[in-house]
Motif scaffolding. Structure first.
Motif, short mmCIF file in Angstrom:
data_model
loop_
_atom_site.label_atom_id
_atom_site.label_comp_id
_atom_site.label_asym_id
_atom_site.label_seq_id
_atom_site.Cartn_x
_atom_site.Cartn_y
_atom_site.Cartn_z
N ARG A 22 0.85 -1.20 0.00
CA ARG A 22 0.00 0.00 0.00
C ARG A 22 0.88 1.24 0.00
NH1 ARG A 22 -3.35 -2.30 4.07
NH2 ARG A 22 -5.26 -3.13 3.15
N LEU A 23 0.66 2.10 -0.95
CA LEU A 23 1.46 3.33 -1.04
C LEU A 23 0.53 4.52 -1.10
CD1 LEU A 23 3.85 2.11 -3.89
CD2 LEU A 23 4.31 2.05 -1.43
N THR A 36 6.63 10.33 -8.93
CA THR A 36 5.85 9.28 -8.26
C THR A 36 5.79 7.96 -9.04
OG1 THR A 36 4.58 10.74 -6.84
CG2 THR A 36 3.50 8.70 -7.49
N PRO A 37 5.56 7.97 -10.35
CA PRO A 37 5.54 6.68 -11.06
C PRO A 37 6.83 5.89 -10.87
CG PRO A 37 4.60 8.38 -12.45
CD PRO A 37 5.18 9.07 -11.24
N ARG A 46 9.71 1.19 -8.43
CA ARG A 46 10.74 0.58 -7.58
C ARG A 46 10.12 -0.27 -6.47
NH1 ARG A 46 13.29 4.94 -9.58
NH2 ARG A 46 12.27 6.51 -8.32
N GLN A 47 9.07 0.26 -5.84
CA GLN A 47 8.42 -0.49 -4.74
C GLN A 47 7.74 -1.74 -5.27
OE1 GLN A 47 7.68 0.63 -1.34
NE2 GLN A 47 8.76 2.58 -1.40
N LEU A 48 7.07 -1.60 -6.41
CA LEU A 48 6.36 -2.74 -7.01
C LEU A 48 7.34 -3.84 -7.39
CD1 LEU A 48 3.96 -4.19 -8.34
CD2 LEU A 48 4.23 -2.69 -10.32
N TRP A 49 8.46 -3.41 -7.98
CA TRP A 49 9.45 -4.40 -8.42
C TRP A 49 9.98 -5.20 -7.24
CZ3 TRP A 49 10.14 -6.32 -13.00
CH2 TRP A 49 11.26 -7.11 -13.25
N THR A 74 -6.98 18.45 -2.06
CA THR A 74 -6.79 17.40 -3.05
C THR A 74 -5.33 17.02 -3.15
OG1 THR A 74 -8.62 18.32 -4.27
CG2 THR A 74 -7.24 16.76 -5.43
N HIS A 75 -4.47 18.02 -3.13
CA HIS A 75 -3.05 17.77 -3.24
C HIS A 75 -2.56 16.91 -2.08
CE1 HIS A 75 1.28 19.16 -3.75
NE2 HIS A 75 0.96 18.44 -4.80
N ARG A 76 -3.05 17.24 -0.90
CA ARG A 76 -2.66 16.48 0.29
C ARG A 76 -3.10 15.03 0.18
NH1 ARG A 76 -4.49 20.28 3.62
NH2 ARG A 76 -6.29 19.02 4.14
N ASP A 77 -4.27 14.82 -0.44
CA ASP A 77 -4.81 13.46 -0.52
C ASP A 77 -3.92 12.55 -1.35
OD1 ASP A 77 -6.88 14.12 1.06
OD2 ASP A 77 -8.37 14.25 -0.52
N GLY A 78 -3.28 13.11 -2.33
CA GLY A 78 -2.35 12.33 -3.13
C GLY A 78 -2.99 11.16 -3.84
N LEU A 79 -2.18 10.18 -4.11
CA LEU A 79 -2.63 9.00 -4.84
C LEU A 79 -2.53 7.78 -3.95
CD1 LEU A 79 -0.46 9.46 -8.05
CD2 LEU A 79 -2.82 10.16 -7.75
N GLY A 80 -3.44 6.88 -4.14
CA GLY A 80 -3.36 5.62 -3.42
C GLY A 80 -3.06 4.49 -4.39
N VAL A 81 -2.09 3.68 -4.06
CA VAL A 81 -1.77 2.53 -4.90
C VAL A 81 -1.79 1.30 -4.00
CG1 VAL A 81 -0.06 1.46 -6.41
CG2 VAL A 81 -0.31 3.94 -6.38
N GLU A 82 -2.50 0.30 -4.41
CA GLU A 82 -2.60 -0.89 -3.58
C GLU A 82 -2.48 -2.14 -4.42
OE1 GLU A 82 -6.32 -2.54 -1.28
OE2 GLU A 82 -5.44 -0.81 -0.28
#
Lengths: 126, 199
Positions: B35-36, B44-45, B50-53, B93-101
């Motif tokens: 979870r990121l 960010t991508p 890197r984390q996914l790999w 919105t900026h603070r909320d950022g992106l969620g990747v799971e």
């Protein structure tokens, strides 16, 4: 321009270097991942080279271990620009993930691809 | 579309912790989903890749499948960064950022087949048709070609991209090796949370 890319890298080390092994022949060596962070720098560099005395352009991808759609867009933009002046633009040293990106977008046939920059230099010098 | 397919966490073989399903078992070991929560930034991508790999390496996901997933997830995250927040970005919105799971899911009849379920959530808004041409249109094309299924959903507060990887055969020896690794160092790696510094 390359310096700008390095400043904007956010820790990553985008490295785009240009050499001219023969008059009129440009080799751009990509030693970074090509994504939304670095794609714009490549677009800018390719455009700059194509606006000069370049009569053949080789993008050496052997040091590039990621190619996202932003990187592909940079290559396609330069291809369009090069086509207007009939300057050949070729790719060299593609690794598996970069080839895969071109393959799934159906763009593999857009660029001649050579196993290495040296092979591409020979081909374009002939 | 991913209709009838697993829908993320509830389909992961999970362990309820404090009322939240926050871990899953994989080959008998507890592994947390990756979870990121990341800032909206062009770097960010790369961080996600890197984390996914690393996460896939611990699972010993086959290399070519891992590379395909890397390309697909990069597109989803790049899409969110480039298009989810077009125009002035409200501070909230900026603070909320992106969620990747990401999580591993047992999805099929055979015990040796696994898929990765990916969810990329942003708090902006964009629609597939708005990005149907140019670079991002190509991105959608890539995501579809590289995964088993793709679903883009407008949520009340943003957009969610869900992708399910192609099924991967996990042979017993590979699984045993991975379970051993996960038991030692892998679990620590996966449990480590990464929180960005917001400015």
């Amino acid at each position: 321009m390359v310096a700008d890319a390095q400043l904007d890298s956010g820790g990553q080390q985008p490295e785009l270097t240009v050499t001219h092994p023969r008059a009129g022949l440009c080799v751009i060596e990509v030693r970074c991942e090509l994504d939304i962070l670095t794609g714009p720098s490549l677009t800018q560099l390719l455009s700059q080279e194509l606006s000069g005395e370049c009569r053949g352009l080789i993008v050496d991808m052997s040091g590039c271990n990621f190619l996202g759609s932003s990187g592909i867009s940079a290559l396609l933009e330069s291809k369009r620009q090069a086509d207007t002046t009939s300057v050949p633009i070729v790719l060299a040293g593609m690794n598996r993930i970069a080839s895969r990106a071109l393959q799934v977008t159906g763009l593999e046939s857009m660029f001649p691809i050579y196993p290495s920059a040296a092979a591409a230099v020979s081909a374009l010098s002939g | 579309m991913c209709a009838g397919e697993p829908h993320g966490e509830r389909d992961c073989v999970g362990v309820a912790v404090g009322g939240h399903r926050s871990a899953l078992t994989w080959r008998g070991h507890i592994v947390r989903p990756l979870r990121l929560h990341l800032p909206v930034h062009p770097s960010t991508p790369g961080e996600v890749r890197r984390q996914l790999w690393r996460w896939l390496e611990v699972l010993r996901w086959p290399r070519e499948d891992a590379e395909d997933l890397l390309l697909a997830v990069d597109e989803a995250v790049s899409n969110a960064v480039e298009h989810a927040y077009n125009g002035p970005i409200p501070a909230r919105t900026h603070r909320d950022g992106l969620g990747v799971e990401l999580c591993v899911s047992d999805t099929t009849a055979t015990d040796d087949t696994h898929r990765v379920v990916v969810s990329v959530t942003d708090h902006g808004w964009w629609k597939p048709r708005a990005v149907s041409s140019g670079s991002r249109g190509r991105g959608l094309q890539m995501m579809r070609a590289l995964t088993h299924c793709l679903e883009v959903t407008a949520t009340g507060s943003g957009t969610r991209v869900k992708m399910i990887s192609r099924a991967v055969q996990v042979n017993r020896r590979r699984a045993a090796d991975a379970a051993k690794r996960l038991g030692e160092a892998g679990t620590l790696l996966l449990l480590a949370s990464w929180m960005p510094n917001y400015h």
